[in-house]
Design a protein around this motif. Structure first.
Motif, PDB file in Angstrom:
ATOM      1  N   THR A  22       0.827  -1.206   0.000  1.00  0.00           N
ATOM      2  CA  THR A  22       0.000   0.000   0.000  1.00  0.00           C
ATOM      3  C   THR A  22       0.862   1.258   0.000  1.00  0.00           C
ATOM      4  OG1 THR A  22      -1.725  -1.184   1.210  1.00  0.00           O
ATOM      5  CG2 THR A  22      -1.822   1.213   1.220  1.00  0.00           C
ATOM      6  N   ALA A  23       1.937   1.250   0.806  1.00  0.00           N
ATOM      7  CA  ALA A  23       2.833   2.400   0.838  1.00  0.00           C
ATOM      8  C   ALA A  23       3.537   2.600  -0.497  1.00  0.00           C
ATOM      9  CB  ALA A  23       3.867   2.229   1.963  1.00  0.00           C
ATOM     10  N   TRP A  25       2.394   1.633  -3.460  1.00  0.00           N
ATOM     11  CA  TRP A  25       1.404   2.099  -4.425  1.00  0.00           C
ATOM     12  C   TRP A  25       1.098   3.585  -4.239  1.00  0.00           C
ATOM     13  CZ3 TRP A  25      -0.514   0.858  -8.885  1.00  0.00           C
ATOM     14  CH2 TRP A  25      -1.715   1.424  -9.318  1.00  0.00           C
ATOM     15  N   TYR A  26       1.014   4.032  -2.986  1.00  0.00           N
ATOM     16  CA  TYR A  26       0.772   5.456  -2.735  1.00  0.00           C
ATOM     17  C   TYR A  26       1.969   6.296  -3.173  1.00  0.00           C
ATOM     18  CZ  TYR A  26       0.023   9.863  -0.320  1.00  0.00           C
ATOM     19  OH  TYR A  26      -0.117  11.198  -0.037  1.00  0.00           O
ATOM     20  N   LEU A  27       3.179   5.782  -2.951  1.00  0.00           N
ATOM     21  CA  LEU A  27       4.364   6.515  -3.396  1.00  0.00           C
ATOM     22  C   LEU A  27       4.385   6.670  -4.908  1.00  0.00           C
ATOM     23  CD1 LEU A  27       7.129   7.774  -2.658  1.00  0.00           C
ATOM     24  CD2 LEU A  27       8.116   5.492  -2.920  1.00  0.00           C
ATOM     25  N   THR A  29       1.552   6.508  -6.998  1.00  0.00           N
ATOM     26  CA  THR A  29       0.360   7.152  -7.562  1.00  0.00           C
ATOM     27  C   THR A  29      -0.178   8.299  -6.726  1.00  0.00           C
ATOM     28  OG1 THR A  29      -1.143   5.607  -6.422  1.00  0.00           O
ATOM     29  CG2 THR A  29      -0.296   4.954  -8.583  1.00  0.00           C
ATOM     30  N   GLY A  30       0.287   8.446  -5.484  1.00  0.00           N
ATOM     31  CA  GLY A  30      -0.316   9.429  -4.597  1.00  0.00           C
ATOM     32  C   GLY A  30      -0.018  10.860  -4.983  1.00  0.00           C
ATOM     33  N   ARG A  31       1.238  11.168  -5.206  1.00  0.00           N
ATOM     34  CA  ARG A  31       1.637  12.534  -5.543  1.00  0.00           C
ATOM     35  C   ARG A  31       2.938  12.491  -6.329  1.00  0.00           C
ATOM     36  NH1 ARG A  31       5.805  14.395  -2.393  1.00  0.00           N
ATOM     37  NH2 ARG A  31       6.390  13.067  -0.622  1.00  0.00           N
ATOM     38  N   ASP A 193      -9.520  12.570 -12.993  1.00  0.00           N
ATOM     39  CA  ASP A 193      -8.748  11.907 -11.939  1.00  0.00           C
ATOM     40  C   ASP A 193      -7.791  10.860 -12.515  1.00  0.00           C
ATOM     41  OD1 ASP A 193     -10.105  13.457 -10.132  1.00  0.00           O
ATOM     42  OD2 ASP A 193     -11.593  11.904  -9.643  1.00  0.00           O
ATOM     43  N   MET A 197      -3.697  10.821 -12.212  1.00  0.00           N
ATOM     44  CA  MET A 197      -2.935   9.684 -11.708  1.00  0.00           C
ATOM     45  C   MET A 197      -1.934   9.184 -12.746  1.00  0.00           C
ATOM     46  SD  MET A 197      -4.266   6.065 -10.106  1.00  0.00           S
ATOM     47  CE  MET A 197      -4.658   5.371 -11.707  1.00  0.00           C
ATOM     48  N   THR A 200       1.007  11.473 -12.807  1.00  0.00           N
ATOM     49  CA  THR A 200       1.810  11.258 -11.602  1.00  0.00           C
ATOM     50  C   THR A 200       2.660  10.002 -11.718  1.00  0.00           C
ATOM     51  OG1 THR A 200       0.132  12.368 -10.260  1.00  0.00           O
ATOM     52  CG2 THR A 200       1.694  10.950  -9.113  1.00  0.00           C
ATOM     53  N   ASN A 204       6.754   9.969 -11.778  1.00  0.00           N
ATOM     54  CA  ASN A 204       7.521   9.270 -10.749  1.00  0.00           C
ATOM     55  C   ASN A 204       8.419   8.195 -11.351  1.00  0.00           C
ATOM     56  OD1 ASN A 204       6.265  10.847  -8.822  1.00  0.00           O
ATOM     57  ND2 ASN A 204       4.739   9.317  -8.281  1.00  0.00           N
TER      58      ASN A 204
END
Length: 397
Positions: A22-23, A25-27, A29-31, A193, A197, A200, A204
């Protein structure tokens, strides 16, 4: 009991793995990460290529133009084998070449300033690849790295910070800050949205590829040096300083070469820094390593006459500095400017040691009274019964 303990341990491992996924994936796609670093790469490489084109302006026809020994016909023959493309080889006309050169200068300047960065990043990559492919033998290693970075920057959001685009977005946001958000269908919101994503994720991934490229470059260069006997014996830099091709200032090279111990230590430090660089990126040790690498590249630029290579490497190293470092720079500049302003004597007052401001305000004793700061060494004190109100604003004359 053992089965229960095993089940508990497996559950804990599963939860830990789920949290890690989860961390991650957030790294991803999150920002968008490292926006300031991407902007530094844009500014650095845009400025570097602009200066490079301006420096070679008197010799442009002999390097890339119709007067080059590597004629457009020879370039076409090579392109048929390599699959390379160059807009400079589309015509032999001198007017067409001058137009392409002028557009390359404008593109590099606008890309550096961050104007319409999405479009200009593609044009900048076309410019770099075209000029590189037109004169493949005019190289010092720095243009190869600049070519790769120009392609990577197309995929990044390098115009989000320190750019004309960011300035325009701030003004538009301030102008429409109180306006209601336009309504749209659920599908349009979902598409917006998803686009955000996707941008982003691509940004990244591109920043990760840039960092990996620099790590691979340093690591491979260090491991290649380890295999050589001259680097192991500490004499490699001695031979480098005595190469006629890389001695822009022979007197300076001879002066440095006289200090044999310093030359040997510098050679060993070069190998150590390059090999250890990929392994120190996740700790605070990377900051002194980056400083030492900065000194090494400055030495290469001065002693060996390779400013393009050194500049490309210095800009590439900036990708490893966090955003909080770049965000702190404007605050540091404002603090320095505020310190200079406060150090100036205020107009309309006697800027002499020991001067005490008047106690009364505009209404004399009945007006708001000011706080008094007595000079060092005075034994006087403000009476305790004297009312001291809020501090009055400074008098600017």
């Amino acid at each position: 009991m053992e089965n229960e303990a095993q089940r508990t341990a497996s559950v804990d491992v599963g939860r830990l793995l789920a949290r890690r996924i989860t961390a991650g994936w957030y790294l991803l796609t999150g920002r968008p990460v490292s926006l300031y670093a991407a902007s530094v790469l844009r500014i650095g490489y845009g400025l570097l290529y602009l200066v490079f084109l301006l420096r070679e302006f008197p010799h442009r026809a002999e390097i890339w133009g119709p007067g080059s020994p590597w004629t457009p016909a020879l370039a076409h023959q090579l392109f048929e084998q390599t699959g390379w493309l160059s807009v400079l080889a589309l015509s032999d006309s001198r007017a067409y070449f001058e137009l392409c050169y002028a557009l390359a200068l404008v593109t590099s300047a606008l890309f550096m300033l961050g104007w319409r960065t999405r479009v200009l990043s593609v044009l900048f990559a076309v410019v770099v690849t075209s000029f590189h492919g037109r004169a493949i033998f005019m190289t010092d290693g720095g243009d190869n790295l600049l070519l790769l970075m120009s392609l990577y920057l197309v995929l990044t959001a390098c115009g989000r910070r320190w750019s004309l685009d960011a300035r325009r977005h701030r003004r538009n946001a301030a102008r429409t800050g109180d306006a209601p958000e336009p309504k749209g269908s659920r599908l349009s919101h979902r598409l917006r949205d998803d686009r955000t994503m996707l941008v982003t994720v691509v940004h990244n991934c591109a920043m990760f590829v840039i960092a990996a490229q620099v790590c691979f470059l340093y690591g491979s260069a260090g491991l290649y040096k380890v295999q050589g006997t001259s680097w192991g014996g500490g004499t490699a830099l001695h031979y480098v300083l005595n190469l006629e091709l890389f001695r822009p200032w022979p007197a300076l090279s001879h002066f440095v070469d006289e200090h044999t111990l310093v030359v040997a230590v510098a050679g060993y430090m070069t190998v150590l820094l390059q090999v250890a660089f990929p392994f120190v990126l996740f700790g605070r040790l990377k900051y002194p390593v980056l400083v030492l690498l900065l000194g090494m590249h400055l030495g290469i630029a001065v002693l060996m006459g390779l400013p393009l290579f050194s500049g490309a490497m210095i800009v590439a190293d900036a990708v490893f500095l966090p955003d909080r470092f770049y965000a702190f720079l404007p605050r540091l500049r404002r603090r320095a400017a505020h310190g200079r302003e406060s150090a100036r004597p205020t107009h309309g007052r006697a800027a002499v040691p020991g001067a005490v401001p008047a106690q009364g305000g505009p209404g004399g004793a009945c007006g708001p009274q000011r706080r008094v700061t007595l000079p060092a060494g005075r034994k006087d004190a403000v009476p305790a019964a004297e009312p001291v109100s809020r501090q009055a604003p400074p008098d600017h004359g």
